[in-house]
Structures are given as C-alpha cells and as structure tokens.
Write a protein that holds these residues in place. Structure first.
Motif, short mmCIF file in Angstrom:
data_model
loop_
_atom_site.label_atom_id
_atom_site.label_comp_id
_atom_site.label_asym_id
_atom_site.label_seq_id
_atom_site.Cartn_x
_atom_site.Cartn_y
_atom_site.Cartn_z
N SER A 127 0.83 -1.20 0.00
CA SER A 127 0.00 0.00 0.00
C SER A 127 0.86 1.25 0.00
N GLY A 128 2.02 1.18 0.66
CA GLY A 128 2.92 2.32 0.68
C GLY A 128 3.42 2.68 -0.71
N GLU A 129 3.59 1.68 -1.55
CA GLU A 129 4.04 1.92 -2.92
C GLU A 129 2.89 2.36 -3.81
N TRP A 130 1.70 1.83 -3.55
CA TRP A 130 0.54 2.16 -4.38
C TRP A 130 -0.14 3.46 -3.97
N GLY A 131 0.09 3.90 -2.75
CA GLY A 131 -0.54 5.13 -2.27
C GLY A 131 -1.99 4.95 -1.86
N VAL A 132 -2.40 3.73 -1.63
CA VAL A 132 -3.76 3.46 -1.17
C VAL A 132 -3.73 2.15 -0.38
N ALA A 133 -4.50 2.11 0.72
CA ALA A 133 -4.45 0.97 1.63
C ALA A 133 -5.81 0.31 1.77
N LYS A 134 -5.80 -0.97 2.08
CA LYS A 134 -7.04 -1.69 2.41
C LYS A 134 -7.66 -1.09 3.66
N PRO A 135 -8.96 -1.06 3.76
CA PRO A 135 -9.96 -1.68 2.89
C PRO A 135 -10.50 -0.77 1.77
N ASP A 136 -9.79 0.29 1.44
CA ASP A 136 -10.23 1.20 0.39
C ASP A 136 -10.50 0.42 -0.90
N PRO A 137 -11.66 0.63 -1.53
CA PRO A 137 -11.96 -0.08 -2.79
C PRO A 137 -10.91 0.17 -3.87
N ARG A 138 -10.22 1.31 -3.80
CA ARG A 138 -9.21 1.60 -4.83
C ARG A 138 -8.03 0.63 -4.74
N PHE A 139 -7.77 0.12 -3.54
CA PHE A 139 -6.71 -0.89 -3.40
C PHE A 139 -7.07 -2.13 -4.21
N PHE A 140 -8.32 -2.56 -4.10
CA PHE A 140 -8.74 -3.78 -4.80
C PHE A 140 -8.92 -3.54 -6.29
N ALA A 141 -9.21 -2.29 -6.67
CA ALA A 141 -9.22 -1.96 -8.09
C ALA A 141 -7.80 -2.10 -8.65
N ARG A 142 -6.81 -1.69 -7.87
CA ARG A 142 -5.41 -1.85 -8.31
C ARG A 142 -5.02 -3.32 -8.37
N VAL A 143 -5.50 -4.09 -7.39
CA VAL A 143 -5.26 -5.54 -7.41
C VAL A 143 -5.76 -6.14 -8.71
N LEU A 144 -6.97 -5.77 -9.11
CA LEU A 144 -7.54 -6.32 -10.34
C LEU A 144 -6.80 -5.83 -11.58
N LEU A 145 -6.32 -4.61 -11.54
CA LEU A 145 -5.52 -4.09 -12.65
C LEU A 145 -4.26 -4.93 -12.82
N GLU A 146 -3.63 -5.27 -11.69
CA GLU A 146 -2.39 -6.05 -11.74
C GLU A 146 -2.65 -7.53 -12.00
N SER A 147 -3.85 -7.99 -11.63
CA SER A 147 -4.16 -9.40 -11.77
C SER A 147 -4.12 -9.87 -13.22
N GLY A 148 -4.71 -9.08 -14.10
CA GLY A 148 -4.80 -9.50 -15.49
C GLY A 148 -5.87 -10.55 -15.72
N ALA A 149 -6.66 -10.83 -14.67
CA ALA A 149 -7.74 -11.82 -14.76
C ALA A 149 -9.04 -11.17 -14.32
N ALA A 150 -10.14 -11.78 -14.70
CA ALA A 150 -11.45 -11.27 -14.28
C ALA A 150 -11.57 -11.40 -12.76
N PRO A 151 -12.41 -10.55 -12.13
CA PRO A 151 -12.55 -10.62 -10.67
C PRO A 151 -12.91 -12.02 -10.17
N GLU A 152 -13.81 -12.69 -10.90
CA GLU A 152 -14.25 -14.02 -10.45
C GLU A 152 -13.18 -15.09 -10.65
#
Length: 213
Positions: A127-152
């Motif tokens: 989170s320190g590198e991304w500038g956003v921490a859990k449980p902020d939804p923006r953290f999980f939006a970044r997770v999905l961006l990095e995932s390269g896979a659909a949320p499900e």
C-alpha cells in the motif's frame, strides 16, 4: 478456475511478532504488554496502532515510526519472518500456472525488503508503494488491474475480515480466509466471515487445489 492468487502480507506470509517486539523495545515496555494490547484492540475492532497509543497516550505513530528509522531501530523483515508454508505454497501455485501476487498494507520499505527475499511471485507490492491501503476499494481496483484476470478468477487470501475478506468480496473477487494470527483465529468462525469467504483455510498449502485442481 482461479487464474491469479493475491496474498496479504502480515500474518498471511509473515509473522508479526518481531514487528511488535521492536515497537515494545522502542517504547521501553515489555513485549507482552504490547502483544496483549494488540489483542485487546483487535477484539474491539479497532486499528492495531491503537495498541501503541494505549502504551503512550497521544502518540503520533507516523512521527514515532520516522524517529525509529532515523535511530536505526526501524522495520526489519527477512527470511526468518516468513511462515514455513509460504515458499512451497507459492512455488506450487506457479508450477500449476497460477499468477501469484503479493499485495498488503505495508510501507514502501517493507515492500523493498519483501522483494529482496525473491519470493516465488510475479509481483510484490504494498500500500505504501501504491498510495492506497485496504480496505479502500481503490486498493482492490489496483489488485484487479495487476491481476490480469477477471474478478471471479482472482482470489484474494488474507487473515483479516475487515481488511481482506469483506472488501475483496465487495470488489467482486473470490476470497479465502486464512486462520492465522490474532485476526484470523478470532473471527474464523464468525457467521459473517463464513458467509463472505468462498474458502476457509488453515494453511497456504491448501491454495493449490483451490486455484487449479
């Protein structure tokens, strides 16, 4: 099928006992005192940094963190902090063709120390590198961006319901709650946790068959 597994850090990959012991040394109180207070605030659903403020009322945690770093008594994280199942579990996931991402609420310094461990992971971020921490939804939006896979097809693994399981589920990800550490044990059998977690596991080694049987 799960294409990407994303893992929390503290009390998922790493033990937190040294982290709190170093805070206890810095504040000049017994380690047991800080550990007990962390447990107390966890049970009350409060931020774990409140344990430090109970030891030293009015403490500016960020300023004190900077003072520790300046004194050469700051964060340390090395191989000895990893749980025993981390390397074999992550290696097996990658052997099965699953993308592995490490992403948790840690400082940029902790991120650099984690990266230096050369874990079997495709990405290590904090989170320190991304500038956003859990449980902020923006953290999980970044997770999905990095995932390269659909949320499900993206699985988030963590021990903390409020920071991991609940917000990851709200973001559309699949979730695995790990019964580890104070948060993981305390809420493992809570009805709301059971309802929110797709899987409840006791070891990271359980993930291989969940991701790609």
């Amino acid at each position: 099928m799960i294409d990407t597994v994303v893992l929390d850090v503290g009390e998922t990959l790493t033990r937190d006992d040294r982290y709190w012991a170093r805070w206890a040394d810095w504040l000049n109180v017994p380690g047991h005192t800080v550990s007990a207070l962390v447990g107390a605030v966890v049970a009350q659903g409060r931020d774990n940094a409140d344990a430090l403020r109970l030891v030293k009322p009015g403490l500016d945690v960020a300023a004190e963190y900077a003072a520790r770093e300046a004194a050469g008594k700051g964060e340390l994280l090395d191989e000895s902090d990893l749980y025993d199942d981390v390397r074999p579990a992550l290696a097996e996931l990658r052997r099965r063709g699953v993308r592995v991402i490490v992403a948790g609420n840690q400082t940029a310094k902790a991120g650099a120390m984690l990266a230096a461990l050369d874990l079997p992971a495709d990405l290590v971020a904090t989170s320190g590198e991304w500038g956003v921490a859990k449980p902020d939804p923006r953290f999980f939006a970044r997770v999905l961006l990095e995932s390269g896979a659909a949320p499900e097809r993206t699985l988030y693994v963590g021990d903390h319901p409020q920071n991991d399981t609940f917000p990851a589920r709200a973001a559309g990800l699949r979730t695995a709650h790990l019964r580890r550490g104070p948060w993981g044990h305390l809420w493992a059998d809570a009805p709301e946790l059971i309802a929110a977690a797709d899987w409840r596991i006791g070891s990271l080694l359980d993930l291989a068959d969940i991701a790609r049987p």
